[in-house]
Enzyme design. Structure first.
Site, mmCIF file in Angstrom:
data_model
loop_
_atom_site.group_PDB
_atom_site.id
_atom_site.type_symbol
_atom_site.label_atom_id
_atom_site.label_comp_id
_atom_site.label_asym_id
_atom_site.label_seq_id
_atom_site.Cartn_x
_atom_site.Cartn_y
_atom_site.Cartn_z
ATOM 1 N N HIS A 4 33.392 54.768 46.632
ATOM 2 C CA HIS A 4 33.102 53.370 46.142
ATOM 3 C C HIS A 4 32.097 52.621 47.004
ATOM 4 O O HIS A 4 31.538 51.586 46.867
ATOM 5 C CB HIS A 4 34.328 52.666 45.786
ATOM 6 C CG HIS A 4 35.268 53.270 44.968
ATOM 7 N ND1 HIS A 4 36.077 54.144 45.434
ATOM 8 C CD2 HIS A 4 35.275 53.105 43.552
ATOM 9 C CE1 HIS A 4 36.881 54.445 44.275
ATOM 10 N NE2 HIS A 4 36.443 53.924 43.230
ATOM 11 N N ARG A 24 29.469 36.178 48.371
ATOM 12 C CA ARG A 24 29.853 35.686 49.801
ATOM 13 C C ARG A 24 29.254 36.609 50.788
ATOM 14 O O ARG A 24 28.852 36.346 51.990
ATOM 15 C CB ARG A 24 31.350 35.378 49.911
ATOM 16 C CG ARG A 24 31.664 34.830 51.257
ATOM 17 C CD ARG A 24 32.899 34.376 51.232
ATOM 18 N NE ARG A 24 33.231 33.254 50.208
ATOM 19 C CZ ARG A 24 34.366 32.957 49.676
ATOM 20 N NH1 ARG A 24 35.432 33.978 49.991
ATOM 21 N NH2 ARG A 24 34.533 32.406 48.536
ATOM 22 N N ARG A 87 39.082 39.769 57.445
ATOM 23 C CA ARG A 87 38.921 39.055 55.898
ATOM 24 C C ARG A 87 38.426 37.541 56.075
ATOM 25 O O ARG A 87 39.144 36.865 56.912
ATOM 26 C CB ARG A 87 40.198 39.282 55.167
ATOM 27 C CG ARG A 87 40.245 38.611 54.042
ATOM 28 C CD ARG A 87 41.530 38.855 52.957
ATOM 29 N NE ARG A 87 41.797 37.728 52.234
ATOM 30 C CZ ARG A 87 41.194 37.183 51.063
ATOM 31 N NH1 ARG A 87 40.055 37.874 50.834
ATOM 32 N NH2 ARG A 87 41.653 36.263 50.381
ATOM 33 N N THR A 90 39.368 32.999 50.477
ATOM 34 C CA THR A 90 40.086 31.625 50.193
ATOM 35 C C THR A 90 41.524 31.849 49.924
ATOM 36 O O THR A 90 41.824 32.826 49.477
ATOM 37 C CB THR A 90 39.452 31.255 48.975
ATOM 38 O OG1 THR A 90 39.260 31.991 47.962
ATOM 39 C CG2 THR A 90 37.728 30.905 49.306
ATOM 40 N N GLU A 179 47.410 34.182 48.564
ATOM 41 C CA GLU A 179 46.116 34.943 48.109
ATOM 42 C C GLU A 179 46.405 36.244 47.755
ATOM 43 O O GLU A 179 47.399 36.617 47.249
ATOM 44 C CB GLU A 179 45.009 34.958 49.405
ATOM 45 C CG GLU A 179 45.706 35.374 50.622
ATOM 46 C CD GLU A 179 45.564 36.887 50.914
ATOM 47 O OE1 GLU A 179 46.604 37.325 50.608
ATOM 48 O OE2 GLU A 179 44.666 37.479 51.220
ATOM 49 N N MET A 180 45.641 37.107 47.671
ATOM 50 C CA MET A 180 45.826 38.292 46.992
ATOM 51 C C MET A 180 45.350 39.764 47.565
ATOM 52 O O MET A 180 45.432 40.781 47.149
ATOM 53 C CB MET A 180 45.057 38.426 45.759
ATOM 54 C CG MET A 180 45.757 37.160 44.770
ATOM 55 S SD MET A 180 44.783 36.969 43.123
ATOM 56 C CE MET A 180 45.672 38.514 42.539
ATOM 57 N N GLU A 181 45.244 39.501 49.091
ATOM 58 C CA GLU A 181 44.568 40.965 49.517
ATOM 59 C C GLU A 181 45.035 41.239 51.014
ATOM 60 O O GLU A 181 45.131 42.314 51.334
ATOM 61 C CB GLU A 181 43.008 40.908 49.825
ATOM 62 C CG GLU A 181 42.364 40.855 48.404
ATOM 63 C CD GLU A 181 42.341 39.432 48.189
ATOM 64 O OE1 GLU A 181 42.571 38.409 48.403
ATOM 65 O OE2 GLU A 181 41.938 39.244 46.756
ATOM 66 N N SER A 203 41.155 26.650 49.109
ATOM 67 C CA SER A 203 40.566 26.363 47.918
ATOM 68 C C SER A 203 41.077 25.691 46.561
ATOM 69 O O SER A 203 40.432 25.366 45.877
ATOM 70 C CB SER A 203 39.388 27.565 47.407
ATOM 71 O OG SER A 203 40.604 28.597 47.230
ATOM 72 N N ASP A 204 42.529 25.850 46.803
ATOM 73 C CA ASP A 204 43.551 25.313 45.701
ATOM 74 C C ASP A 204 44.552 24.657 46.592
ATOM 75 O O ASP A 204 45.006 25.149 47.555
ATOM 76 C CB ASP A 204 43.781 26.239 44.809
ATOM 77 C CG ASP A 204 42.585 27.154 44.237
ATOM 78 O OD1 ASP A 204 42.376 26.776 43.017
ATOM 79 O OD2 ASP A 204 42.269 28.174 44.980
HETATM 80 N N1 HPA Z 1 46.452 32.085 44.091
HETATM 81 C C1 HPA Z 1 46.253 33.325 44.462
HETATM 82 N N2 HPA Z 1 44.958 33.500 45.201
HETATM 83 C C2 HPA Z 1 44.136 32.661 45.643
HETATM 84 C C3 HPA Z 1 44.311 31.367 45.059
HETATM 85 C C4 HPA Z 1 45.536 31.206 44.239
HETATM 86 O O1 HPA Z 1 45.722 29.916 43.827
HETATM 87 N N3 HPA Z 1 43.372 30.469 45.667
HETATM 88 C C5 HPA Z 1 42.607 31.416 46.231
HETATM 89 N N4 HPA Z 1 43.033 32.785 46.201
#
Ligand code: HPA
Length: 236
Positions: A4, A24, A87, A90, A179-181, A203-204
């Site tokens: 990859h 980014r 990393r 956001t 977040e997710m990572e 970001s949220d």
């Molecule tokens: N959830 C999961 N991952 C994210 C979010 C969220 O609201 N905002 C930015 N990454």
């Protein structure tokens, strides 16, 4: 050559920034690195660049979203011999007091994703950042007067999570953001003896009432500040 990341060890600097978003990665290479960064990977659009920052060799490689995608890139970078992964992402803010555009320095990442247990073959593991990098990020944020928060985050497998009350329970257990990572980043780093850190922009904002999203202009300027801090940590 990995599957990859279509590049060799010589194509990457020992330190790599790992945003999720390929755009980014391009922004960092074109506007934050010193002029002259070169493209080293574009397989599947997961852009990677190598250049210098303040004269020090530095790479950036997009990881995609979620531990499933990101772990492929972290593992292949480990295979290419990198020594430090930062990393720049956001996060969705959970803790009271967080504002849009704030900086989060993730000390640890609770794995709400099966990936970490699969990586450790079912043995318990607490995904944790490298303290020296945490310390450096915090001291830079303080020196620059940036609004910042330091503590645990959650790495979820789901952006659109149907579980009622899960965000509130994470917040009540002391998590700053989701977040997710990062859980995959910190675990794969530990397995390979690689230094790791996640710095991220809020970001949220997630509350009982629902989720609110940052506006594009605030996101752009906050992300640029966060990325520059990430670069300074990366070369420190
Ligand atoms: N959830 C999961 N991952 C994210 C979010 C969220 O609201 N905002 C930015 N990454």
């Amino acid at each position: 050559m990995p599957i990859h990341i279509r590049a060799t060890a010589a194509d990457f600097a020992p330190t790599v920034l790992v945003p999720g978003d390929p755009n980014r990665a391009r922004f960092i290479a074109e506007h934050v690195f010193d002029p002259g960064a070169r493209l080293v990977n574009d397989e599947r659009g997961a852009l990677g660049f190598t250049g210098t920052y303040r004269g020090v060799p530095l790479s950036v490689q997009a990881s995609g979203m979620g531990c499933a995608s990101a772990s492929i890139y972290y593992s292949e970078l480990a295979g290419l011999g990198v020594r430090r992964l930062v990393r720049v992402g956001t996060v969705g803010g959970l803790a009271p007091g967080l504002r849009m555009g704030d900086l989060v320095v993730a000390v640890s990442a609770t794995p709400d994703d099966g990936m970490v247990l699969q990586l450790t073959d079912g043995e318990a593991h607490a995904p944790t950042a490298t303290f020296a990098l945490v310390e450096q990020a915090v001291s830079l944020a303080r020196a620059q007067g940036l609004r910042h928060h330091v503590g645990p985050i959650v790495s979820s497998a789901l952006f659109y999570d149907p579980r009622v009350g899960i965000m509130r329970r994470w917040q009540q257990r002391g998590h700053l953001a989701v977040e997710m990572e990062s859980a995959a980043l910190y675990t794969i780093g530990a397995m390979h003896g690689i230094e790791t850190l996640c710095v991220a922009t809020v970001s949220d904002l997630i509350t009982e009432a629902g989720s609110e999203r940052i506006d594009d202009a605030t996101l752009r300027s906050a992300v640029e500040q966060m990325v520059r801090l990430g670069c300074d940590v990366a070369i420190g």
